[in-house]
Write an enzyme that holds these catalytic residues in place. Structure first.
Site, PDB file in Angstrom:
ATOM      1  N   CYS A  68       0.834  -1.206   0.000  1.00 13.70           N
ATOM      2  CA  CYS A  68       0.000   0.000   0.000  1.00 13.70           C
ATOM      3  C   CYS A  68       0.871   1.258   0.000  1.00 13.70           C
ATOM      4  O   CYS A  68       1.569   1.537   0.976  1.00 13.70           O
ATOM      5  CB  CYS A  68      -0.919  -0.043   1.223  1.00 13.70           C
ATOM      6  SG  CYS A  68      -1.756   1.492   1.612  1.00 13.70           S
ATOM      7  N   CYS A  71       0.163   3.743   2.763  1.00 14.47           N
ATOM      8  CA  CYS A  71       0.638   3.175   4.033  1.00 14.47           C
ATOM      9  C   CYS A  71       2.139   3.431   4.183  1.00 14.47           C
ATOM     10  O   CYS A  71       2.618   3.733   5.282  1.00 14.47           O
ATOM     11  CB  CYS A  71       0.367   1.679   4.097  1.00 14.47           C
ATOM     12  SG  CYS A  71      -1.370   1.211   4.036  1.00 14.47           S
TER      13      CYS A  71
END
Length: 144
Positions: A68, A71
């Protein structure tokens, strides 16, 4: 005078820390690991549940995954907030790919998602990557 119950992220032991003591300098009575490191601890679903259920310190969890992009951006920002706010809260990271069942049970629909647990239950959540200043602002209003 109340004592805080702090769960060691290394071994899961519950440690009693008097409010008059500096918890940031505390060590686990069972394994000797520091109770707070100023860094978010990567934990399993079982450890997350133990932290929430047994500890009295608010628990902030970043649900993330290695693939991600947002992230990856937020990881260092989240760490800055952990350095600033520990031991007022416990900062954890949970890889939602490794803990899909728990992520589903907690209704994680997008990552990164942060959940604040207080008194054994979810107190608030926010989704999306944020800079440290925004995370700090969100938490400071909620953890006191």
């Amino acid at each position: 005078m109340n004592d805080n119950q702090v769960v060691c992220v290394a071994c899961g032991a519950v440690n009693r820390v008097p409010e008059t003591k500096d918890a940031s300098a505390g060590k686990c009575g069972s394994c000797g690991a520091p109770l707070f490191s100023g860094r978010p601890a990567d934990v399993s679903g079982d450890m997350l549940q133990r932290q929430v259920q047994k500890g009295t310190v608010p628990v902030v969890v970043d649900f993330w995954a290695p693939w991600c992009g947002p992230c990856q951006f937020m990881g260092p920002e989240y760490e800055k907030v952990a350095q600033a706010l520990e031991p007022r809260a416990r900062f954890l990271k949970l890889n939602s790919d490794n803990e899909q069942q728990l992520a589903g049970a907690l209704n994680i629909r997008g990552i990164p998602t942060m959940i604040l647990f207080k008194d054994g239950k979810e107190a608030d959540r926010v989704s999306g990557a944020m800079p440290a200043s925004q995370i700090n602002s969100w938490l400071s209003q909620r953890i006191g």
